[in-house]
Design a protein around this motif. Structure first.
Motif, PDB file in Angstrom:
ATOM      1  N   TRP A 149      14.513 -25.804  35.787  1.00 28.33           N
ATOM      2  CA  TRP A 149      15.026 -24.844  34.811  1.00 28.33           C
ATOM      3  C   TRP A 149      14.811 -23.430  35.304  1.00 28.33           C
ATOM      4  N   ALA A 150      15.854 -22.658  35.306  1.00 28.61           N
ATOM      5  CA  ALA A 150      15.735 -21.260  35.693  1.00 28.61           C
ATOM      6  C   ALA A 150      15.166 -20.487  34.522  1.00 28.61           C
ATOM      7  N   GLU A 151      14.536 -19.356  34.837  1.00 25.62           N
ATOM      8  CA  GLU A 151      13.884 -18.579  33.784  1.00 25.62           C
ATOM      9  C   GLU A 151      14.821 -17.599  33.095  1.00 25.62           C
ATOM     10  N   ASP A 152      16.023 -17.456  33.643  1.00 25.85           N
ATOM     11  CA  ASP A 152      16.879 -16.391  33.105  1.00 25.85           C
ATOM     12  C   ASP A 152      17.287 -16.665  31.663  1.00 25.85           C
ATOM     13  N   ASP A 153      17.723 -15.626  31.029  1.00 31.10           N
ATOM     14  CA  ASP A 153      18.045 -15.700  29.601  1.00 31.10           C
ATOM     15  C   ASP A 153      19.240 -16.600  29.361  1.00 31.10           C
ATOM     16  N   PRO A 154      19.212 -17.339  28.280  1.00 29.79           N
ATOM     17  CA  PRO A 154      20.375 -18.164  27.940  1.00 29.79           C
ATOM     18  C   PRO A 154      21.523 -17.302  27.448  1.00 29.79           C
ATOM     19  N   LEU A 155      22.704 -17.864  27.519  1.00 31.74           N
ATOM     20  CA  LEU A 155      23.889 -17.176  26.992  1.00 31.74           C
ATOM     21  C   LEU A 155      23.789 -17.134  25.479  1.00 31.74           C
ATOM     22  N   PRO A 156      24.408 -16.167  24.876  1.00 30.93           N
ATOM     23  CA  PRO A 156      24.473 -16.217  23.416  1.00 30.93           C
ATOM     24  C   PRO A 156      25.215 -17.470  22.986  1.00 30.93           C
ATOM     25  N   VAL A 157      24.771 -18.037  21.867  1.00 32.77           N
ATOM     26  CA  VAL A 157      25.333 -19.316  21.455  1.00 32.77           C
ATOM     27  C   VAL A 157      26.753 -19.176  20.955  1.00 32.77           C
TER      28      VAL A 157
ATOM     29  N   GLN B 274      30.190 -19.001  21.129  1.00 34.06           N
ATOM     30  CA  GLN B 274      31.156 -19.212  22.198  1.00 34.06           C
ATOM     31  C   GLN B 274      32.513 -18.764  21.711  1.00 34.06           C
TER      32      GLN B 274
END
Lengths: 124, 120
Positions: A13-21, A23
């Motif tokens: 798992w990368a630490e970067d921020d998830p996309l806003p949900v 869509q």
């Protein structure tokens, strides 16, 4: 061997921020497609070709030494040569233009092709 | 009847929260064939997924050894105790990268998951 490497490994798992949900609905793709760098490149190429075709300037301005040998001449009924250098250069540009438009349509179904665009015929 | 159809549509789109979260574009068939890698992926999913709520079950469909096509390969299903967990997990995982792949997370119909249908 790599038997010991498997234990203390890093999570995938990368630490970067998830996309806003939120869509964007599908129809929004028509608008966001233009932001695709590849689409932008194609649009620029298309503009460049249109500009060349409409400029009225010689399309093949390579010096004689840089040109490849001309094909056998083809004449029409009146004995006027059809496949002049200018004619061939124009044909080549037109073909490129059609290809770029085909790609743009593929990328963005909402793209409006110019009136003189003909979809490529599928050959057997 | 129209409403049922509409509900179904919304379900398919994965917009309505269920207890089951489906992650797609996560893993490749090749990664899953390897037992060790499969275990690693499972561990990563339990670890990260557990941060958002109580995980009940993690399902990662694997390709069958005889080369038959197995539905749902490439996806990972996370089942939570309650929808609160899965909603939080979706917020936390959607769009995150897993092994370089950008994961998309949608809710999965609970009844389908319960009956072992992973093709949706």
């Amino acid at each position: 061997d790599g038997s010991g490497a498997g234990r203390k490994r890093k999570s995938r798992w990368a630490e970067d921020d998830p996309l806003p949900v939120i869509q964007l609905p599908d129809f929004m793709k028509d608008f966001t497609a233009d932001l695709d760098p590849e689409v932008q490149t194609l649009n620029i190429l298309l503009l460049e070709i249109n500009r060349k075709l409409q400029s009225g300037l010689p399309l093949d301005d390579r010096p004689e030494c840089a040109r490849s040998p001309s094909p056998e001449p083809i004449y029409d009924n009146l004995g006027i040569r059809i496949n002049t250098r200018e004619y061939r250069a124009r044909e080549k540009l037109m073909k490129e233009r059609q290809e770029i438009i085909s790609k743009l349509i593929q990328k963005n179904p909402a793209f409006r092709p110019p009136a003189d665009y003909r979809p490529p015929k599928l050959h057997k | 009847q129209q409403q049922v159809a509409l509900q179904k549509l919304v379900f398919q789109a994965g917009a309505l929260p269920t207890k089951v979260l489906c992650l797609s574009q996560v893993v490749t068939e090749d990664e899953l064939k390897n037992d060790e890698e499969y275990e690693d992926i499972l561990e990563d999913m339990r670890g990260e997924g557990g941060k958002y709520g109580a995980l009940v079950n993690v399902v990662i469909p694997r390709p069958s050894p005889n080369g038959e096509e197995t539905p749902g390969v490439g996806k990972v299903f996370l089942e939570y105790m309650d929808a609160e967990g899965s909603v939080r997990a979706r917020q936390g995982l959607n769009g995150r990268k897993f092994g370089g792949n950008q994961v998309s997370a949608v809710f999965y119909p609970e009844n389908k998951f319960a009956s072992g249908e992973y093709d949706g």
